[in-house]
Design an enzyme around this catalytic site. Structure first.
Site, short mmCIF file in Angstrom:
data_model
loop_
_atom_site.label_atom_id
_atom_site.label_comp_id
_atom_site.label_asym_id
_atom_site.label_seq_id
_atom_site.Cartn_x
_atom_site.Cartn_y
_atom_site.Cartn_z
N LYS A 1 7.36 -39.60 -2.97
CA LYS A 1 8.59 -38.92 -2.51
C LYS A 1 10.58 -39.55 -3.11
O LYS A 1 9.93 -39.69 -4.91
CB LYS A 1 8.96 -40.18 -1.65
N TYR B 1 7.19 -35.88 10.53
CA TYR B 1 8.14 -36.73 10.80
C TYR B 1 7.73 -37.06 12.00
O TYR B 1 8.14 -37.68 12.80
CB TYR B 1 8.94 -38.54 9.56
N THR C 1 3.55 -50.71 3.79
CA THR C 1 4.67 -49.46 3.78
C THR C 1 6.04 -51.06 3.38
O THR C 1 6.58 -50.12 2.77
CB THR C 1 4.38 -49.57 5.24
N ASN D 1 9.83 -46.19 -0.38
CA ASN D 1 8.34 -46.33 -1.16
C ASN D 1 7.66 -45.98 -1.48
O ASN D 1 6.55 -45.98 -1.62
CB ASN D 1 8.22 -46.59 0.70
N HIS E 1 3.54 -41.22 -0.11
CA HIS E 1 3.02 -40.90 1.50
C HIS E 1 1.61 -40.76 1.72
O HIS E 1 0.68 -40.34 0.49
CB HIS E 1 4.00 -39.58 2.43
N GLU F 1 -0.83 -32.22 7.99
CA GLU F 1 -0.05 -32.28 7.07
C GLU F 1 -0.44 -31.97 5.66
O GLU F 1 0.05 -30.96 5.05
CB GLU F 1 -0.15 -33.62 6.66
N1 UDP Z 1 9.96 -46.46 7.69
C1 UDP Z 1 11.31 -47.06 7.11
N2 UDP Z 1 11.40 -48.36 8.14
C2 UDP Z 1 10.15 -48.71 8.37
C3 UDP Z 1 9.24 -48.56 8.23
C4 UDP Z 1 8.77 -46.87 7.72
O1 UDP Z 1 12.13 -46.09 6.94
O2 UDP Z 1 10.40 -49.88 9.50
C5 UDP Z 1 9.95 -45.14 6.53
C6 UDP Z 1 8.91 -45.10 5.63
O3 UDP Z 1 9.34 -44.35 4.17
C7 UDP Z 1 7.41 -45.20 5.86
C8 UDP Z 1 7.49 -43.23 6.79
O4 UDP Z 1 8.78 -44.65 7.19
O5 UDP Z 1 6.14 -44.78 4.29
C9 UDP Z 1 6.32 -43.72 7.70
O6 UDP Z 1 6.01 -44.54 8.52
P1 UDP Z 1 4.88 -45.26 9.02
O7 UDP Z 1 4.95 -46.19 9.65
O8 UDP Z 1 4.07 -44.29 9.41
O9 UDP Z 1 4.42 -45.30 7.07
P2 UDP Z 1 3.39 -45.17 6.32
O10 UDP Z 1 1.70 -44.80 7.05
O11 UDP Z 1 4.09 -44.39 5.09
O12 UDP Z 1 2.68 -46.56 5.52
MG MG Z 2 2.29 -43.18 8.69
#
Ligand code: UDP
Ligand code: MG
Length: 139
Positions: free
Chosen positions: A11, A51, A93, A114, A117, A128
């Protein structure tokens, strides 16, 4: 043995801090094979489409802004049990909850910024991967 695939992005936060090399080393050391890779920047429209599953969440608009704010590295990774093994490699996450030694524990700044992805299912890995790569870009 071809294994299964997952789609990753390094990212904008991690790219801007020169962590591409460190993250790719962790990915290679964990036994993932790079099947496709590109350095690119998402438009807001593209980040919103990627997203779209999160469009009703409170964090969606800020996430789209962040993900289109700078270049990323997108890659298709191949390994036996790729989805689960990659989620384990990257960690939770929220980096505050990520196991030590995971990519997010090592490189993430916050729950939004974070570092990486990882796809959450075989079905989404295909969707994707098709978002970023054509057939002739895969090896
Ligand atoms: N994210 C965020 N706030 C939150 C949860 C998620 O900004 O409270 C962002 C973060 O960058 C995350 C992405 O949204 O990686 C997608 O969320 P997901 O729950 O799918 O997490 P991931 O699969 O990436 O662990
Ligand atoms: Mg996710």
């Amino acid at each position: 043995m071809t294994g299964t695939i997952t789609l990753t992005m390094i990212k904008p936060d991690a790219v801007s801090k020169n962590h591409i090399g460190g993250i790719l080393k962790m990915i290679n050391d964990a036994g993932f094979r790079i099947k496709a890779m590109k350095y690119t920047q998402l438009s807001k429209e593209q980040a919103g489409q990627f997203y779209a599953v999160h469009q009703d969440k409170g964090f969606y608009n800020d996430l789209v802004e962040f993900m289109s704010s700078g270049p990323i590295v997108a890659a298709i990774l191949e390994k036996e049990n790729a989805i689960a093994d990659f989620r384990k490699l990257i960690g939770a996450t929220n980096p505050a909850n990520a196991e030590p030694g995971t990519v997010r524990a090592s490189y993430a700044e916050s729950v939004q910024r974070n570092a990486v992805h990882g796809s959450d299912s075989d079905e989404n890995a295909v969707i994707e991967s098709d978002f970023f790569f054509s057939k002739v870009e895969r090896f």
